[in-house]
Design an enzyme around this catalytic site. Sequence first.
Site, short mmCIF file in Angstrom:
data_model
loop_
_atom_site.label_atom_id
_atom_site.label_comp_id
_atom_site.label_asym_id
_atom_site.label_seq_id
_atom_site.Cartn_x
_atom_site.Cartn_y
_atom_site.Cartn_z
N ILE A 166 0.97 -1.00 -0.12
CA ILE A 166 0.31 -0.63 0.28
C ILE A 166 0.82 1.21 -0.47
O ILE A 166 1.65 1.58 0.62
CB ILE A 166 -0.62 -0.20 1.68
CG1 ILE A 166 -1.81 -1.33 1.35
CG2 ILE A 166 -1.71 1.06 0.78
CD1 ILE A 166 -2.40 -1.70 0.65
N GLU A 366 -0.99 -1.41 -10.56
CA GLU A 366 -2.02 -0.98 -11.12
C GLU A 366 -2.69 -2.11 -12.28
O GLU A 366 -2.95 -1.60 -13.71
CB GLU A 366 -1.54 -0.23 -12.06
CG GLU A 366 -1.52 1.27 -10.31
CD GLU A 366 -3.63 2.18 -10.20
OE1 GLU A 366 -3.90 1.96 -10.63
OE2 GLU A 366 -2.56 2.94 -9.54
#
Lengths: 387, 270
Positions: A166, A366
């Site tokens: 993260i 992503e």
Amino acid sequence: MSFHGVDFYGLDELLTEDEILVRDNMRAFVDAEVMPRINKAFRDGVLPMDLAKKLGAMGALGAHLKGYGCAGMGSIAYGLLLQELERGDSGVRSFASVQGSLCMTPIYEYGTEEQKQKWLPRMAAGEAIGCFALTEPDFGSNPAGMLSNAVKTPSGYKLNGTKRWITNGSIADVAIVWAKLDGRVRGFLVERGTPGFTTADIHGKFSLRASVTSELVLEDVEVPEDAMLPGAIGIKGPLNILSNARYGISWGAIGAAMACFEEATEYAKSRKQFSRPIAGYQLVQAKLADMLTEITKAQLVSWRLGKLKDSGKLRPQQVSLAKRNNVYWALHIARSARDILGANGVTDEYQCGRHMCNLESVFTYEGTHDIHTLILGQEITGIAAFE
Amino acid sequence: MKILVTVKRVPDPEQKVKFKGTSVDVSAANWVINAFDEYAIEAALRLNENAATGEKLGETIALSIGPKDVSQQLRSALAMGADRAILVGGADEELDSFAVARIVKAVVEREKPDLLLMGKLATDGEASQVPQLCAALLDWPQATFAAQITANAEGLEVKREVDTGIEVKQVKLPAVVSVDLRIISPTAVVNGKTPATHAYQEGPRYASLKGIMAAKKKEIKEISLADLGVKAAPVTKLVSAEPPAGRKAGVKVKDVAELVSKLKNEAKVL
């Protein structure tokens, strides 16, 4: 000598006055605020934290949103802004992407008016930082399989789970945690310091060293009723947000590629072997020609994608093509630049090695390159290879 | 105060100069704001704001003369924070220093600013004539090459760097002031409203994205020379322009004795 970018096909003629202003001002900002210290930041493995407020003052955080202290830029200007930031460093661009695209956008799209008022102006100013907590240790490409869960309590919700990889995790004032409530993925705003919510940074990275990457642990974290984003129901919620962020990544990769191309060209023209510049050798010229070609193609892909986005016709599969193509070639260009620079390319006196290492992450995050390949495969054949 | 600040577009000084025949070829130029004009915009914005509160203290008007696409540079001035802009249409080749000064004078007579603020020179021609000509034509006091500006009850105190130290001038308003590089240092402009402790970032400010969006709604008023009642009528003619001769290769000397001999007999510097 400052950076001048690449414009072989006269793309500037397709840009509006304000888009050019955004690009040029961000370019000057990156020259002054990022370039002089990015090497040390990368070496030390730290994100220069004052950049958050400086980016906020520039209006670079959530620039694509309207109101709440945001600039309300069109998609092309937003893309150019990310291109310039990633010309500096992918880690710095990642910070801005996570803050603007991944955290402010879901609050803007799915949040209540109170949630927007509470977070967006401060996030736009860089005074509050966000992180987007979707990926888990065992669920990367398959986020729908997540184990994180929420249960209803009399006063709100109780969250349990672990999130990993993260960006901005340990520096975030608010985490957007995606967890399953009654089997359906929902988004929760979890503030730093909430009991049971802890973070730990991931060290030893070869890549995105000027960026914070963390693991988030949620153990019986109690959040109030109004912590949930009411507008996001199901895995489509976070996936739509990711698609928007990927659009920006397709532009960012062009910036890194341009930086490498410029560096390799200058180096090849000044480096002499066998008493002439290596730029005069055909093998080097072939590499430079490939770089210019792929940068030019990537620019046109992203520009058109931005037009589709602004007209509301954008499909996620089109974003997959751009992210997959542009990051693949940016990584290839960075490696090729490193090759042209020879041994000098492996030191941080030059930037292509840093971009090359950074882009390995961009290639994977992503939506990995392979996953986007399969999305396009499904688009072409109608058969999903990953289900 | 009401400030008129002049903005000239020049070819990017970092670009390699190209020649076509006996003139400079600007057909492929990347146009930018003349650096000293950008400093003048920054100085005008600093004079006209309380940097601590964001309060506006006056109007800043950007003026440029040239073809229509100079609007890009004016838009940039508006994005930095200027309130409105004026573009006087004109052909670059007709605009010598005297023509520009007469045009600026005509705009000053229309706008009646308290201060005409300009860059000390443009990095293309490096003539450094227009501010002085404007002061003469307007019969206004002038302070050129300003390194520091302090607004006070009597007008402006301007400090300029000269060979022997700092020269201090006091000018009454309205006045013409041209600025030097130092004007963009963090505390070079004092307006009495921004707290003395406030240090600006070195250099002209970036246009923020919000500034760029706001600039889209600001006015760029286009006026012609005929509207102003001025003819360009240049008094100087560009005869030719050519690149400086390339440097000749140096020579290697065997020893100190030969070096001294060459410096003495060939270079004649000893």
